[in-house]
Scaffold this active site. Sequence first.
Site, mmCIF file in Angstrom:
data_model
loop_
_atom_site.group_PDB
_atom_site.id
_atom_site.type_symbol
_atom_site.label_atom_id
_atom_site.label_comp_id
_atom_site.label_asym_id
_atom_site.label_seq_id
_atom_site.Cartn_x
_atom_site.Cartn_y
_atom_site.Cartn_z
ATOM 1 N N CYS A 10 0.869 -1.183 0.000
ATOM 2 C CA CYS A 10 0.000 0.000 0.000
ATOM 3 C C CYS A 10 0.905 1.232 0.000
ATOM 4 O O CYS A 10 2.069 1.136 -0.382
ATOM 5 C CB CYS A 10 -0.969 -0.022 1.184
ATOM 6 N N ARG A 16 -3.268 -0.700 5.426
ATOM 7 C CA ARG A 16 -3.860 -1.762 4.608
ATOM 8 C C ARG A 16 -2.933 -2.955 4.395
ATOM 9 O O ARG A 16 -3.359 -4.104 4.582
ATOM 10 C CB ARG A 16 -4.281 -1.193 3.241
#
Length: 157
Positions: A10, A16
């Site tokens: 990410c 994430r």
Amino acid sequence: MGVTRVLFVCLGNICRSPLGEGIFRRMARERGIEVEVDSAGTGDYHIGELPDHRARSVGAQRGCDMSMRARQFRSADFQDFDLIVVMDHANLRTVQKWAGAIPGKVRLARSFDPNAEDEVVPDPYYGDVEDFEEVATMLEAASGGILDEISAEPAKR
Ligand code: 4NP
């Protein structure tokens, strides 16, 4: 024949992609599939940091080890991993333009989820814990799809 090596990517490597790493590792273990997994950020803002406290708490509640430290994506990752799983189109563009890129190895996480309603895992950094829960649910569905693909085509290298 080796284990499949998967890298989640990410922007910051604190929200994430560490959730992707933790969830994927846990789900692979549950299914008895041997994998190597890591995560990285395209940016260098958070190198050496633990995941965001909201990512740690949501991941821990879902049974994941969240003690990884952020690192930046590097050219060697194209050789060191079989599959590079990115969260959004900005990640995809950045990684595909990186020196040494092997574009065929890079895929959006949600492309592995046949029921996904959108192509991207949105950045939850400026959101709240609910956004992190939604990200984790998306990454569980994506990880299930990745593991389905790995078990359907074992030993790709
Ligand atoms: P991530 O979220 O890419 O899911 O780790 C972000 C975390 C930090 C920043 C951006 C995105 N940041 O700009 O500091």
